[in-house]
Design a protein around this motif. Structure first.
Motif, PDB file in Angstrom:
ATOM      1  N   LEU A 349       0.805  -1.225   0.000  1.00 17.44           N
ATOM      2  CA  LEU A 349       0.000   0.000   0.000  1.00 17.44           C
ATOM      3  C   LEU A 349       0.835   1.271   0.000  1.00 17.44           C
ATOM      4  O   LEU A 349       0.278   2.368   0.132  1.00 17.44           O
ATOM      5  CB  LEU A 349      -0.925   0.007   1.225  1.00 17.44           C
ATOM      6  N   GLU A 425      -8.986  -7.130   3.713  1.00 17.71           N
ATOM      7  CA  GLU A 425      -9.314  -5.748   3.394  1.00 17.71           C
ATOM      8  C   GLU A 425      -9.392  -4.897   4.653  1.00 17.71           C
ATOM      9  O   GLU A 425      -8.943  -3.745   4.669  1.00 17.71           O
ATOM     10  CB  GLU A 425     -10.656  -5.683   2.638  1.00 17.71           C
ATOM     11  N   SER A 428      -5.928  -4.135   5.744  1.00 16.28           N
ATOM     12  CA  SER A 428      -5.321  -3.173   4.817  1.00 16.28           C
ATOM     13  C   SER A 428      -5.823  -1.758   5.091  1.00 16.28           C
ATOM     14  O   SER A 428      -5.040  -0.801   5.082  1.00 16.28           O
ATOM     15  CB  SER A 428      -5.636  -3.568   3.367  1.00 16.28           C
ATOM     16  N   ILE A 429      -7.127  -1.618   5.323  1.00 20.66           N
ATOM     17  CA  ILE A 429      -7.684  -0.297   5.634  1.00 20.66           C
ATOM     18  C   ILE A 429      -7.123   0.223   6.948  1.00 20.66           C
ATOM     19  O   ILE A 429      -6.790   1.411   7.074  1.00 20.66           O
ATOM     20  CB  ILE A 429      -9.226  -0.377   5.679  1.00 20.66           C
ATOM     21  N   CYS A 432      -3.623   1.425   6.305  1.00 15.80           N
ATOM     22  CA  CYS A 432      -3.668   2.666   5.540  1.00 15.80           C
ATOM     23  C   CYS A 432      -4.008   3.863   6.429  1.00 15.80           C
ATOM     24  O   CYS A 432      -3.314   4.880   6.425  1.00 15.80           O
ATOM     25  CB  CYS A 432      -4.684   2.530   4.414  1.00 15.80           C
ATOM     26  N   ASN A 560     -13.159  -2.758  -1.148  1.00 16.78           N
ATOM     27  CA  ASN A 560     -11.744  -3.047  -0.954  1.00 16.78           C
ATOM     28  C   ASN A 560     -10.992  -1.789  -0.554  1.00 16.78           C
ATOM     29  O   ASN A 560     -11.551  -0.678  -0.542  1.00 16.78           O
ATOM     30  CB  ASN A 560     -11.129  -3.668  -2.209  1.00 16.78           C
ATOM     31  N   THR A 561      -9.728  -1.958  -0.266  1.00 18.84           N
ATOM     32  CA  THR A 561      -8.898  -0.862   0.230  1.00 18.84           C
ATOM     33  C   THR A 561      -8.761   0.254  -0.796  1.00 18.84           C
ATOM     34  O   THR A 561      -8.774   1.441  -0.446  1.00 18.84           O
ATOM     35  CB  THR A 561      -7.501  -1.399   0.590  1.00 18.84           C
ATOM     36  N   TYR A 562      -8.624  -0.082  -2.051  1.00 16.91           N
ATOM     37  CA  TYR A 562      -8.395   0.938  -3.070  1.00 16.91           C
ATOM     38  C   TYR A 562      -9.623   1.823  -3.262  1.00 16.91           C
ATOM     39  O   TYR A 562      -9.499   3.030  -3.512  1.00 16.91           O
ATOM     40  CB  TYR A 562      -7.976   0.258  -4.375  1.00 16.91           C
ATOM     41  N   MET A 564     -11.653   2.500  -0.810  1.00 15.09           N
ATOM     42  CA  MET A 564     -11.625   3.333   0.387  1.00 15.09           C
ATOM     43  C   MET A 564     -10.700   4.527   0.198  1.00 15.09           C
ATOM     44  O   MET A 564     -11.010   5.662   0.564  1.00 15.09           O
ATOM     45  CB  MET A 564     -11.174   2.495   1.587  1.00 15.09           C
TER      46      MET A 564
END
Length: 579
Positions: A349, A425, A428-429, A432, A560-562, A564
């Protein structure tokens, strides 16, 4: 440096692997370490020294008095080094076909002996400086080993005799002539293998750049041949019913032979000399005494740092238990630490996190006006008045300044079972947002990171620095239990309310489905309103639930993270508009 940081630095100093290739965990529930193979690579799970209520510590089933913290740390280090070397020197997948149609216990004994011999060869070739520490651990293990002929297995277990010979070159107790002969035969097989692998390691080291190491596959056939020879010896003897692993080595299913305590007040120089000699090291008592003193100094620092950390965590837990005394949480806890998992996610990330930070920095500062400056834009009306009156006033300039407002963030992660399918996910969030908060919040003690299910988990307290320990706790998040979402919002809001920053934002990552008691959905909206009464602006990032958008204006739904990352800056701007 905490115990986890200590273990992490030692492990990766030896292994020289990326976090994506090796995972390190500490467990207070285990008595002995484990080496687990998975699709990403090896996972090392170390037994964590436990503080006893009566004083002192316990590790690997042995009690260490407070003055023997040096010995305790050396046994802990021996465990670190032994498993870290295995992560480099061993590939147990070569035995899959070999193990077919062989009695499992006997085959595992043969494999463990062969791979320990390979690890000893790598130790001698690449890390000879730590061999005295391994010799010390072997001496303590020998003292703890019950004598041959005094065990619950067949009299004079051959494997017990082999272990005894491997530790010090001596068989402890009495055993039959056949068992002695068989044990010595196995030791010769292992010695020949160790010598061969050592020579190959040295050859590889001289032919490559510094740090070049022999791949386990290069000696796969030699290992299989040695395992076969050992298996045949064991098969023709009385096979033991348990695999007697070294106390500091990976647990193969039994360490019961090492059941004796140690009187640390007694000298055991003869055993130390034998253990040193077994590894071809000269024992010099003066050097040994200096090393013991150095280890004690290091142990005092490590365990005092760990004690301070544990005390800080207990204070945090006590504080949140008090704040949440009227809530429904079963318990308040600290997640397990898994820095490798955090680092794996963080590496993926890095680019998107940087882009979010760039966007947020553009909008973070709010314009304001500062009068009485002789530079900037002219206030036309004021200038006309000054010219008409002939005054010497200089307050006709208006300069736009970017005045930064202080912020406090609370990040709340739903780790309930309902989000188990989105576990990657969610982590990952969390990574981030933690990295964004670390860079955007002016002071590290103005933001907190928490997780919840039917327990409340403190990852980073509001007033705690964002350390590697905090990062490791994000990596250790696990999804289980019910979702007490309103209770978590209310508790985190109470913690944020205690901060003195101008702006307070509560970021909630959840599927928006609270479960746990009657009327919990009604409590959910009440908790949002309570947070707003504390002048806290909630932002909900809903995962996999489009209904979240209807609950709050400052919310979004992502898969998903992207997604977000794309939505987050927009949400942040909307939240600023409401503040």
């Amino acid at each position: 440096m905490s115990l986890y940081d200590h273990a992490w630095s030692r492990t990766f100093e030896i292994a020289q692997k990326k976090p994506a290739e090796l995972k390190l965990l500490l467990s207070s529930r285990l008595d002995h370490p484990r080496l687990i193979r998975n699709k990403e690579g090896y996972s090392i799970v170390l037994a964590k020294p436990r503080k006893k209520n009566s004083g002192g510590y316990t590790l690997h089933g042995l009690d260490f008095p407070e003055p023997e913290r040096g010995a305790l740390l050396q046994m802990f280090n021996a465990s670190i080094y032994h498993l870290a070397i295995h992560s480099v020197s061993s590939d147990y997948t070569i035995y899959r076909k070999w193990s077919e149609n062989k009695e499992r216990h006997t085959a595992n004994i043969a494999k463990s002996l062969v791979e320990d011999a390979a690890a000893d060869a790598y130790l001698k070739a690449y890390w000879s400086g730590i061999r005295p520490l391994i010799a010390y651990a072997n001496a303590l293990s020998y003292i703890r080993l019950r004598s041959a002929g005094k065990n619950s297995l067949s009299e004079g277990s051959i494997y017990q005799a082999v272990l005894s010979l491997r530790l010090t070159g001596m068989i402890k107790g009495k055993t039959s002539k056949k068992n002695t002969s068989d044990a010595e035969n196995i030791i010769r097989i292992l010695a020949d293998l160790e010598k061969s692998i050592y020579e190959r390691c040295v050859e590889k080291r001289s032919d490559t750049a510094p740090g070049g190491r022999l791949e386990p596959s290069a000696t796969a056939q030699e290992r299989l041949d040695s395992a076969t020879n050992i298996w045949e010896v064991l098969y023709n003897s009385n096979s033991p019913t348990e695999i007697l692993a070294l106390p500091y080595g990976e647990d193969w299913g039994g360490n019961g032979a090492f059941n004796k305590g140690i009187d640390f007040g007694r000298r055991f120089t003869d055993i130390l000399k034998a253990a040193y000699s077994r590894l071809d090291i000269e024992f010099v008592e003066e050097e040994f005494s200096k090393e013991q003193a150095r280890c004690l100094d290091e142990a005092i620092q490590v365990f005092e740092a760990q004690a301070a950390y544990d005390a800080r965590m207990r204070r945090s837990l006590k504080q949140y238990m008090k704040l949440g005394r009227d809530l429904h949480f079963k318990s308040y806890c600290i997640p397990v630490e898994d820095y490798s998992e955090y680092a794996r996610v963080r590496s993926k990330l890095a680019g998107p996190i940087r882009r979010i930070l760039d966007e947020l920095r553009k909008v973070k500062q709010a314009p304001d006006e500062s009068p009485l400056e002789e530079s900037g834009a002219v206030d036309l009306q004021a200038a006309i008045q000054v010219m008409a009156s002939g005054s010497m006033r200089n307050d006709i300039f208006v300069k736009e300044e970017l005045l930064q407002k202080s912020e406090a963030w609370g990040i709340l992660i739903d780790s309930s079972l309902s989000l188990g399918l989105f576990e990657g996910e969610v982590r990952s969030i969390a990574v981030c947002l933690a990295e964004v908060a670390k860079n955007m919040i002016s002071t590290p003690d103005s933001w907190g990171l928490f997780a919840f299910n039917d327990t409340f988990q403190i990852i980073k307290d509001v007033y705690e620095p964002f350390s590697n320990s905090s990062r490791a706790k994000i990596g250790g998040l696990q999804h289980k239990g019910l979702s007490l979402l309103p209770d978590a919002i209310e508790l985190t809001a109470k913690a944020l309310a205690k901060t003195s920053e101008d702006i307070k934002i509560l970021l909630i990552i959840t599927d928006g489905v609270p479960v746990g008691y009657s009327s919990i959905e009604q409590k959910f909206m009440e908790s949002i309103k309570k947070a707003q009464k504390f002048n806290i602006t909630p932002i909900i990032i809903g995962i996999g639930n489009k209904n979240v958008k209807r609950l709050l204006k400052t919310s979004c739904t992502v898969e998903n993270t992207y997604e977000m990352m794309k939505q987050f800056v927009k949400l942040y701007l909307e939240a600023q508009a409401y503040i």
